[in-house]
Write a protein that holds these residues in place. Structure first.
Motif, PDB file in Angstrom:
ATOM      1  N   ALA A 134       0.826  -1.216   0.000  1.00 11.62           N
ATOM      2  CA  ALA A 134       0.000   0.000   0.000  1.00 11.62           C
ATOM      3  C   ALA A 134       0.852   1.254   0.000  1.00 11.62           C
ATOM      4  N   LYS A 135       0.509   2.196  -0.866  1.00  6.21           N
ATOM      5  CA  LYS A 135       1.244   3.460  -0.977  1.00  6.21           C
ATOM      6  C   LYS A 135       0.516   4.629  -0.309  1.00  6.21           C
ATOM      7  N   ASN A 136      -0.757   4.450  -0.017  1.00  5.24           N
ATOM      8  CA  ASN A 136      -1.544   5.532   0.573  1.00  5.24           C
ATOM      9  C   ASN A 136      -2.653   4.932   1.432  1.00  5.24           C
ATOM     10  N   MET A 137      -3.463   5.796   2.054  1.00  4.91           N
ATOM     11  CA  MET A 137      -4.492   5.330   2.977  1.00  4.91           C
ATOM     12  C   MET A 137      -5.536   4.460   2.301  1.00  4.91           C
ATOM     13  N   SER A 138      -6.012   4.864   1.149  1.00  4.92           N
ATOM     14  CA  SER A 138      -7.059   4.076   0.483  1.00  4.92           C
ATOM     15  C   SER A 138      -6.548   2.687   0.114  1.00  4.92           C
ATOM     16  N   GLU A 139      -5.308   2.608  -0.317  1.00  4.48           N
ATOM     17  CA  GLU A 139      -4.733   1.306  -0.659  1.00  4.48           C
ATOM     18  C   GLU A 139      -4.520   0.454   0.592  1.00  4.48           C
ATOM     19  N   LEU A 140      -4.134   1.084   1.704  1.00  6.94           N
ATOM     20  CA  LEU A 140      -3.925   0.328   2.944  1.00  6.94           C
ATOM     21  C   LEU A 140      -5.248  -0.224   3.467  1.00  6.94           C
ATOM     22  N   VAL A 141      -6.281   0.592   3.439  1.00  9.81           N
ATOM     23  CA  VAL A 141      -7.600   0.131   3.896  1.00  9.81           C
ATOM     24  C   VAL A 141      -8.112  -0.987   2.995  1.00  9.81           C
ATOM     25  N   ALA A 142      -7.936  -0.834   1.693  1.00 10.37           N
ATOM     26  CA  ALA A 142      -8.367  -1.875   0.752  1.00 10.37           C
ATOM     27  C   ALA A 142      -7.620  -3.183   1.000  1.00 10.37           C
ATOM     28  N   LEU A 143      -6.319  -3.073   1.282  1.00  8.59           N
ATOM     29  CA  LEU A 143      -5.504  -4.261   1.556  1.00  8.59           C
ATOM     30  C   LEU A 143      -5.980  -4.962   2.828  1.00  8.59           C
ATOM     31  N   ALA A 144      -6.261  -4.181   3.865  1.00 13.49           N
ATOM     32  CA  ALA A 144      -6.731  -4.757   5.130  1.00 13.49           C
ATOM     33  C   ALA A 144      -8.089  -5.424   4.959  1.00 13.49           C
ATOM     34  N   LYS A 145      -8.962  -4.825   4.157  1.00 17.35           N
ATOM     35  CA  LYS A 145     -10.293  -5.411   3.944  1.00 17.35           C
ATOM     36  C   LYS A 145     -10.208  -6.685   3.096  1.00 17.35           C
ATOM     37  N   ALA A 146      -9.204  -6.754   2.233  1.00 16.21           N
ATOM     38  CA  ALA A 146      -9.030  -7.945   1.398  1.00 16.21           C
ATOM     39  C   ALA A 146      -8.402  -9.098   2.189  1.00 16.21           C
ATOM     40  N   GLN A 147      -7.731  -8.750   3.310  1.00 16.38           N
ATOM     41  CA  GLN A 147      -7.054  -9.771   4.118  1.00 16.38           C
ATOM     42  C   GLN A 147      -7.414  -9.585   5.597  1.00 16.38           C
ATOM     43  N   PRO A 148      -8.673  -9.783   5.967  1.00 15.79           N
ATOM     44  CA  PRO A 148      -9.070  -9.550   7.357  1.00 15.79           C
ATOM     45  C   PRO A 148      -8.288 -10.425   8.337  1.00 15.79           C
ATOM     46  N   GLY A 149      -7.794  -9.767   9.396  1.00 12.19           N
ATOM     47  CA  GLY A 149      -7.058 -10.485  10.429  1.00 12.19           C
ATOM     48  C   GLY A 149      -5.635 -10.846  10.067  1.00 12.19           C
ATOM     49  N   LYS A 150      -5.169 -10.421   8.906  1.00 16.27           N
ATOM     50  CA  LYS A 150      -3.819 -10.794   8.453  1.00 16.27           C
ATOM     51  C   LYS A 150      -2.774  -9.705   8.724  1.00 16.27           C
ATOM     52  N   LEU A 151      -3.201  -8.453   8.781  1.00 11.90           N
ATOM     53  CA  LEU A 151      -2.255  -7.361   9.007  1.00 11.90           C
ATOM     54  C   LEU A 151      -2.163  -7.044  10.500  1.00 11.90           C
ATOM     55  N   ASN A 152      -0.935  -6.816  10.972  1.00 16.98           N
ATOM     56  CA  ASN A 152      -0.697  -6.513  12.379  1.00 16.98           C
ATOM     57  C   ASN A 152      -0.261  -5.061  12.553  1.00 16.98           C
ATOM     58  N   PHE A 153      -0.629  -4.479  13.704  1.00 12.59           N
ATOM     59  CA  PHE A 153      -0.091  -3.157  14.025  1.00 12.59           C
ATOM     60  C   PHE A 153       0.637  -3.237  15.367  1.00 12.59           C
ATOM     61  N   ALA A 213      15.104   7.723   5.424  1.00 10.81           N
ATOM     62  CA  ALA A 213      16.020   6.705   4.906  1.00 10.81           C
ATOM     63  C   ALA A 213      15.323   5.747   3.941  1.00 10.81           C
ATOM     64  N   GLY A 214      14.012   5.857   3.829  1.00 11.73           N
ATOM     65  CA  GLY A 214      13.261   4.987   2.927  1.00 11.73           C
ATOM     66  C   GLY A 214      12.941   3.620   3.497  1.00 11.73           C
ATOM     67  N   ALA A 215      13.206   3.426   4.805  1.00 10.65           N
ATOM     68  CA  ALA A 215      12.954   2.123   5.420  1.00 10.65           C
ATOM     69  C   ALA A 215      11.489   1.930   5.793  1.00 10.65           C
ATOM     70  N   LEU A 216      10.773   3.027   6.019  1.00  7.32           N
ATOM     71  CA  LEU A 216       9.357   2.975   6.339  1.00  7.32           C
ATOM     72  C   LEU A 216       8.603   3.912   5.398  1.00  7.32           C
ATOM     73  N   ARG A 217       7.357   3.559   5.097  1.00  7.76           N
ATOM     74  CA  ARG A 217       6.559   4.378   4.187  1.00  7.76           C
ATOM     75  C   ARG A 217       5.482   5.111   4.979  1.00  7.76           C
ATOM     76  N   PRO A 218       5.452   6.432   4.936  1.00  6.28           N
ATOM     77  CA  PRO A 218       4.412   7.172   5.651  1.00  6.28           C
ATOM     78  C   PRO A 218       3.077   7.095   4.914  1.00  6.28           C
ATOM     79  N   ILE A 219       2.018   6.962   5.686  1.00 12.42           N
ATOM     80  CA  ILE A 219       0.673   6.887   5.109  1.00 12.42           C
ATOM     81  C   ILE A 219      -0.115   8.154   5.414  1.00 12.42           C
ATOM     82  N   ALA A 220      -0.127   8.567   6.679  1.00 13.59           N
ATOM     83  CA  ALA A 220      -0.865   9.778   7.058  1.00 13.59           C
ATOM     84  C   ALA A 220      -0.400  10.267   8.413  1.00 13.59           C
ATOM     85  N   LEU A 221      -0.567  11.562   8.622  1.00  7.10           N
ATOM     86  CA  LEU A 221      -0.198  12.201   9.882  1.00  7.10           C
ATOM     87  C   LEU A 221      -1.468  12.456  10.692  1.00  7.10           C
TER      88      LEU A 221
END
Length: 322
Positions: A134-153, A213-221
């Motif tokens: 995911a490169k942005n918020m909409s893509e991250l939400v779509a990814l999480a909805k496509a894989q319920p319970g698979k993404l960790n925070f 450093a490019g190690a993490l991708r920011p989504i939103a503040l």
């Protein structure tokens, strides 16, 4: 003298010591409690602001680190101190607005403490690991909805701001993501960089070097406006989640029965200290924004945050120790 006159004279005699004490205040050193160990952001804020206040008061301010229980123990020490203006604290959102809903604490924030001023805020940033597509918020939400319970925070521990930020994100976006608690920001960051977990909310200054450093991708503040240190990262409001405001904050408090005249004097001197260019520059280096406030508005601010996080805790089904 009439009975009414005698009563008025008596009242004036009772009020005289209070008025005098407020005029003479501070006549001795002030103890400024920091409810965290030395070296952290709360400690840095207190030392920078406290030093300037000491200069303005022409009186010593002694920083007293009282760490323990996520800021609760030091905050409780202020609540139980003599209400004479000589024991105050700069403490955090956790101890003032979150912990009272998460665990049994010995103080009631709004009854046992007198708000002096909001001091500083720092926004939380939602970031994802490098292997998350995911490169942005909409893509991250779509990814999480496509894989319920698979993404960790990841979080810095149960009941901390990063944990509740993740829960609020889950509720707001209506997604199924799993909480993975760590014992502090460093181990959470290590596993995020190692791609063992997929995302986290952390203070912007903590994760900014890894973003650059490019190690993490920011989504939103989670702030209300974009950060000067990360101007290309949109706020949560800009990406369609205006209720996902996640800011860490620090404020000055005193014991509840501290005379209003002393609270007003503390507020005035603290506000002058925060307006100092050197103070603002030093704290801006830490990613902090000065946020001077009135005691009345700061009380309303705390009350609103208590209500906000209590609802998140309840709606998310977060297990509490109360």
């Amino acid at each position: 003298m009439t009975s009414c006159g005698r009563l008025l004279a008596g009242l004036l005699l009772l009020l005289a010591p209070i008025t005098a004490s407020a005029q003479d205040y501070p006549a001795k050193p002030i103890r400024l409690i920091v409810p965290f160990p030395a070296g952290g952001p709360n400690d840095i804020i207190a030392r920078v602001v406290g030093q300037k206040m000491s200069e303005l008061f022409k009186q010593t301010i002694i920083v007293d680190n009282r760490g323990g229980q996520g800021g609760v123990l030091g905050t409780d020490a202020v609540a139980k101190a003599a209400p004479d203006g000589y024991t105050i604290a700069i403490t955090s959102v956790g101890a003032l607005a979150i912990s009272p809903s998460m665990e049994k604490v010995a103080y009631d924030t709004l009854k046992d403490l007198a708000p002096v001023t909001l001091v500083a805020t720092v926004p939380e940033m939602l970031v994802v690991a490098g292997n998350v597509p995911a490169k942005n918020m909409s893509e991250l939400v779509a990814l999480a909805k496509a894989q319920p319970g698979k993404l960790n925070f990841a979080s810095t521990g149960p009941g901390g701001l990063p944990h509740l930020a993740g829960e609020l994100f889950r509720l707001t976006a209506k997604i199924d993501i799993v909480h993975v608690p760590y014992r502090g920001a460093a181990p959470a960051m290590n596993d995020l960089l190692g791609q063992q977990v997929q995302m986290t909310f952390l203070d912007l200054p903590v994760i900014l070097p890894q973003i650059k450093a490019g190690a993490l991708r920011p989504i939103a503040l989670g702030g209300r406006v974009r950060a000067p240190t990360a101007p290309d990262v949109p706020t949560t409001a800009e990406v369609g989640m205006p209720d996902l405001i996640i800011e860490n904050w620090y404020g000055m408090v005193a014991p509840a029965a501290t005379p209003p005249a002393i609270i007003a004097k503390l507020n005035r001197i603290a506000t002058e200290a925060m307006a100092d260019a050197a103070v603002k520059e030093k704290l801006a280096e830490q990613g902090l924004t000065m946020a001077p406030d009135t005691p009345e508005h700061f009380r309303d601010f705390i009350a609103a945050d208590i209500k906000k996080w209590a609802k998140v805790i309840k709606d998310a089904g977060v297990v509490t120790a109360k």
